[in-house]
Design a protein around this motif. Structure first.
Motif, PDB file in Angstrom:
ATOM      1  N   GLU A   1       1.956  22.603   6.999  1.00  0.00           N
ATOM      2  CA  GLU A   1       1.602  21.836   8.202  1.00  0.00           C
ATOM      3  C   GLU A   1       0.230  21.167   8.031  1.00  0.00           C
ATOM      4  OE1 GLU A   1       3.245  22.841  11.493  1.00  0.00           O
ATOM      5  OE2 GLU A   1       2.054  21.380  12.635  1.00  0.00           O
ATOM      6  N   GLY A   2       0.167  19.872   8.327  1.00  0.00           N
ATOM      7  CA  GLY A   2      -1.113  19.162   8.275  1.00  0.00           C
ATOM      8  C   GLY A   2      -1.555  18.755   6.871  1.00  0.00           C
TER       9      GLY A   2
ATOM     10  N   LYS B   1       2.273  14.560   3.437  1.00  0.00           N
ATOM     11  CA  LYS B   1       2.486  13.247   4.072  1.00  0.00           C
ATOM     12  C   LYS B   1       2.825  12.203   3.010  1.00  0.00           C
ATOM     13  CE  LYS B   1      -0.062  11.241   7.441  1.00  0.00           C
ATOM     14  NZ  LYS B   1      -1.296  10.915   8.164  1.00  0.00           N
ATOM     15  N   LEU B   2       2.063  12.222   1.921  1.00  0.00           N
ATOM     16  CA  LEU B   2       2.312  11.252   0.844  1.00  0.00           C
ATOM     17  C   LEU B   2       3.689  11.474   0.206  1.00  0.00           C
ATOM     18  CD1 LEU B   2      -1.106  11.306  -1.065  1.00  0.00           C
ATOM     19  CD2 LEU B   2      -0.257   9.465   0.398  1.00  0.00           C
ATOM     20  N   LEU B   3       4.026  12.741   0.004  1.00  0.00           N
ATOM     21  CA  LEU B   3       5.287  13.057  -0.681  1.00  0.00           C
ATOM     22  C   LEU B   3       6.512  12.705   0.158  1.00  0.00           C
ATOM     23  CD1 LEU B   3       4.285  16.521  -2.197  1.00  0.00           C
ATOM     24  CD2 LEU B   3       4.707  14.397  -3.478  1.00  0.00           C
TER      25      LEU B   3
ATOM     26  N   LEU C   1       4.304   9.092  -7.940  1.00  0.00           N
ATOM     27  CA  LEU C   1       5.350   9.357  -8.941  1.00  0.00           C
ATOM     28  C   LEU C   1       6.241  10.497  -8.472  1.00  0.00           C
ATOM     29  CD1 LEU C   1       3.248   9.055 -12.241  1.00  0.00           C
ATOM     30  CD2 LEU C   1       4.858   7.369 -11.312  1.00  0.00           C
ATOM     31  N   GLU C   2       5.613  11.574  -7.995  1.00  0.00           N
ATOM     32  CA  GLU C   2       6.383  12.730  -7.511  1.00  0.00           C
ATOM     33  C   GLU C   2       7.251  12.357  -6.308  1.00  0.00           C
ATOM     34  OE1 GLU C   2       7.043  15.988  -8.256  1.00  0.00           O
ATOM     35  OE2 GLU C   2       6.088  15.680 -10.198  1.00  0.00           O
ATOM     36  N   ALA C   3       6.718  11.532  -5.413  1.00  0.00           N
ATOM     37  CA  ALA C   3       7.481  11.118  -4.223  1.00  0.00           C
ATOM     38  C   ALA C   3       8.733  10.354  -4.636  1.00  0.00           C
ATOM     39  CB  ALA C   3       6.614  10.257  -3.305  1.00  0.00           C
TER      40      ALA C   3
END
Ligand SMILES: N=c1c2ncn([C@@H]3O[C@H](COP(=O)(O)OP(=O)(O)OP(=O)(O)O)[C@@H](O)[C@H]3O)c2ncn1[C@@H]1O[C@H](COP(=O)(O)O)[C@@H](O)[C@H]1O
Length: 89
Positions: free
Chosen positions: A20-21, A26-28, A70-72
């Protein structure tokens, strides 16, 4: 273990167990945010180089955001490293 490995591990841990937070989460989970941040951070790095200020901080931001981008997008950093390795002459 180097910091690149640590960040890859962190990304995968955050993916499997979201916190959480977490900005990393958020990016992923938001590919368009992740893309926008990589572009923004590269711009900031180029500006820092040109102004000769804050270069290390901005370069670190680029590496972190690029790894998360890249991971996302399910691109393995290991595969990128292997590609670079193959190019060795
Ligand atoms: N390495 C990083 C890392 N590098 C940069 N950032 C964040 O990336 C954001 C950069 O965005 P902006 O440039 O818009 O923000 P800013 O306030 O202008 O910040 P700066 O330009 O001054 O960095 C900031 O919120 C930074 O905190 C990072 N956030 C997290 N990590 C790593 O991820 C780990 C887990 O963090 P969570 O995101 O909380 O899961 C941390 O322990 C760190 O190891």
């Amino acid at each position: 273990m180097n910091i690149f490995d640590d960040l890859i591990k962190l990304a995968r841990e955050r993916k499997s167990e979201p916190v959480e937070g977490s900005y990393t989460n958020k990016l992923l989970s938001d590919k368009s945010l992740s893309k926008a941040k990589v572009l923004e951070e590269i711009d900031e790095l180029i500006e820092a180089v040109e102004k000769d200020t804050n270069k290390i901080h901005e370069a670190a931001d680029v590496f972190y955001h690029l790894i998360m981008y890249l991971e996302a997008n399910n691109i393995k950093v290991e595969d990128v490293m292997a590609e670079l390795d193959k190019r060795k002459k």
